[in-house]
Design a protein around this motif. Structure first.
Motif, PDB file in Angstrom:
ATOM      1  N   PRO A 145      42.305  29.352  40.798  1.00 56.01           N
ATOM      2  CA  PRO A 145      41.445  29.297  39.934  1.00 56.01           C
ATOM      3  C   PRO A 145      41.133  28.878  38.469  1.00 56.01           C
ATOM      4  CG  PRO A 145      42.653  30.756  39.663  1.00 56.01           C
ATOM      5  CD  PRO A 145      42.995  30.763  41.254  1.00 56.01           C
ATOM      6  N   THR A 146      40.619  28.160  38.031  1.00 52.24           N
ATOM      7  CA  THR A 146      40.590  27.487  36.642  1.00 52.24           C
ATOM      8  C   THR A 146      39.397  27.997  35.732  1.00 52.24           C
ATOM      9  OG1 THR A 146      38.917  25.830  38.192  1.00 52.24           O
ATOM     10  CG2 THR A 146      40.993  25.373  37.706  1.00 52.24           C
ATOM     11  N   PRO A 147      39.851  29.453  35.245  1.00 47.67           N
ATOM     12  CA  PRO A 147      38.715  29.514  33.850  1.00 47.67           C
ATOM     13  C   PRO A 147      38.130  28.401  32.790  1.00 47.67           C
ATOM     14  CG  PRO A 147      40.816  31.347  34.372  1.00 47.67           C
ATOM     15  CD  PRO A 147      41.210  30.049  34.682  1.00 47.67           C
ATOM     16  N   LEU A 240      51.905  26.098  41.465  1.00 46.30           N
ATOM     17  CA  LEU A 240      51.550  27.158  40.140  1.00 46.30           C
ATOM     18  C   LEU A 240      49.521  27.857  40.318  1.00 46.30           C
ATOM     19  CD1 LEU A 240      53.124  26.556  36.791  1.00 46.30           C
ATOM     20  CD2 LEU A 240      53.006  28.067  37.811  1.00 46.30           C
ATOM     21  N   GLN A 241      48.545  26.255  40.591  1.00 43.79           N
ATOM     22  CA  GLN A 241      46.801  26.850  40.858  1.00 43.79           C
ATOM     23  C   GLN A 241      47.322  27.855  42.495  1.00 43.79           C
ATOM     24  OE1 GLN A 241      45.601  26.179  38.501  1.00 43.79           O
ATOM     25  NE2 GLN A 241      44.406  25.125  39.487  1.00 43.79           N
ATOM     26  N   ARG A 242      47.657  27.073  43.586  1.00 35.61           N
ATOM     27  CA  ARG A 242      47.392  27.454  44.693  1.00 35.61           C
ATOM     28  C   ARG A 242      48.116  29.034  44.801  1.00 35.61           C
ATOM     29  NH1 ARG A 242      49.882  22.877  46.657  1.00 35.61           N
ATOM     30  NH2 ARG A 242      48.093  21.229  48.286  1.00 35.61           N
ATOM     31  N   THR A 243      50.045  29.701  44.283  1.00 31.08           N
ATOM     32  CA  THR A 243      49.962  30.580  43.553  1.00 31.08           C
ATOM     33  C   THR A 243      49.131  32.079  42.844  1.00 31.08           C
ATOM     34  OG1 THR A 243      52.369  30.151  43.141  1.00 31.08           O
ATOM     35  CG2 THR A 243      51.173  32.214  42.184  1.00 31.08           C
ATOM     36  N   ALA A 254      47.588  36.463  33.976  1.00 32.70           N
ATOM     37  CA  ALA A 254      48.801  35.147  33.789  1.00 32.70           C
ATOM     38  C   ALA A 254      47.614  34.675  33.194  1.00 32.70           C
ATOM     39  CB  ALA A 254      49.246  35.194  34.568  1.00 32.70           C
ATOM     40  N   VAL A 255      46.434  33.968  33.893  1.00 26.95           N
ATOM     41  CA  VAL A 255      45.909  33.014  33.661  1.00 26.95           C
ATOM     42  C   VAL A 255      45.222  32.656  32.541  1.00 26.95           C
ATOM     43  CG1 VAL A 255      44.106  31.207  34.385  1.00 26.95           C
ATOM     44  CG2 VAL A 255      45.642  31.491  35.759  1.00 26.95           C
ATOM     45  N   PRO A 256      44.627  33.851  31.933  1.00 29.68           N
ATOM     46  CA  PRO A 256      44.577  33.531  30.631  1.00 29.68           C
ATOM     47  C   PRO A 256      45.362  34.026  29.517  1.00 29.68           C
ATOM     48  CG  PRO A 256      43.476  35.859  31.490  1.00 29.68           C
ATOM     49  CD  PRO A 256      43.972  35.214  32.634  1.00 29.68           C
TER      50      PRO A 256
END
Length: 269
Positions: A145-147, A240-243, A254-256
């Motif tokens: 996911p890439t917000p 990191l993307q796969r996680t 975490a992503v925000p």
């Protein structure tokens, strides 16, 4: 000397979206290896400029990758020049916005170019290639996911899935055409600079630096003729993307936070 096509004929390479950036870089690298380049871009003048700058023989052709029949015309023209041994599907667009604010036009263009265009390119390539490599330039955003890039990331995830499935199908059919998927992190090109002013582009700036075009070209060229079907650049960012994809609950928290770091870096540019 031209690389050996296996049939005593000129080896031909086709590159889409080669008017600038990664596509132009890959065209130059393939030309240096001795291929006759078929340089394509939706911008015919940009394609011509790239072709004229190459050291070796080159043919420029306009190509809107959304048009399946145009892909077939390029494939036939390339096959008339010699044996098509490399086909690079590089053309793409980058859109960034909160998912609910993306315009109808942006959503349609993103999938039509990044996904359907790549599918059309693969199909055209396979129709004329006896052997060789199809190199698909995808993106790390297709791995998780890439917000801010929901539409873009989804288009790249579909492109990656198609690339991997096609490679397996060709191997099962014992056809000596390999499909290679290159997934780079953010690259310092006009695609990025054109959206860098948007707050929704924050995740573009969460890495330690932007990749150079040369780094991506070197990674892609290294995949040609190799057994490596997927390459991520850099590998740690791919992890990191796969996680994030495997642990969506953690990613939601975490992503925000990471995006806020990226926003500070974006504003400091």
């Amino acid at each position: 000397m031209h690389p050996d096509s296996g049939q005593g004929r000129v080896a031909v390479a086709v590159v889409t979206g080669a008017g600038r950036g990664i596509g132009a870089g890959l065209a130059a690298a393939l030309s240096a290896r001795g291929h006759h380049l078929v340089v394509t871009d939706v911008d015919a003048e940009a394609a011509r400029a790239t072709a004229e700058a190459l050291d070796g023989p080159a043919t420029a052709m306009p190509l809107d990758v959304r048009d399946a029949s145009a892909h077939r015309a390029v494939a036939l023209a390339a096959a008339d020049l010699g044996d098509v041994t490399v086909w690079v599907n590089n053309a793409g667009v980058l859109s960034t916005a909160p998912a609910w604010e993306a315009s109808d036009e942006d959503v349609a263009a993103t999938f039509e170019i990044n996904t359907i265009g790549l599918v059309h390119g693969c199909r055209a390539a396979v129709s004329v290639m006896r052997r060789g490599d199809v190199l698909n330039v995808v993106s790390l955003s297709g791995l998780g996911p890439t917000p801010g890039f929901a539409t873009y990331g989804a288009s790249k995830a579909a492109a990656l899935s198609y690339s991997q499935a096609l490679d397996i199908e060709l191997a099962a059919a014992r056809r000596p055409v390999r499909v290679r998927a290159l997934c780079p992190d953010v690259v310092d090109t006009s695609l990025v600079s054109n959206v860098a002013h948007r707050p929704s582009a924050a995740l573009l700036f969460t890495g330690t630096r932007l990749l150079s075009v040369d780094e991506v070209v070197d990674a892609g060229m290294g995949m040609l003729g190799s057994r490596r079907a997927l390459r991520t650049v850099p590998a740690w960012r791919a992890a990191l993307q796969r996680t994030s994809a495997a642990l969506p609950g953690m990613a939601r928290v975490a992503v925000p936070f990471v995006a806020r770091l990226g926003e500070r870096r974006r504003l400091s540019r």
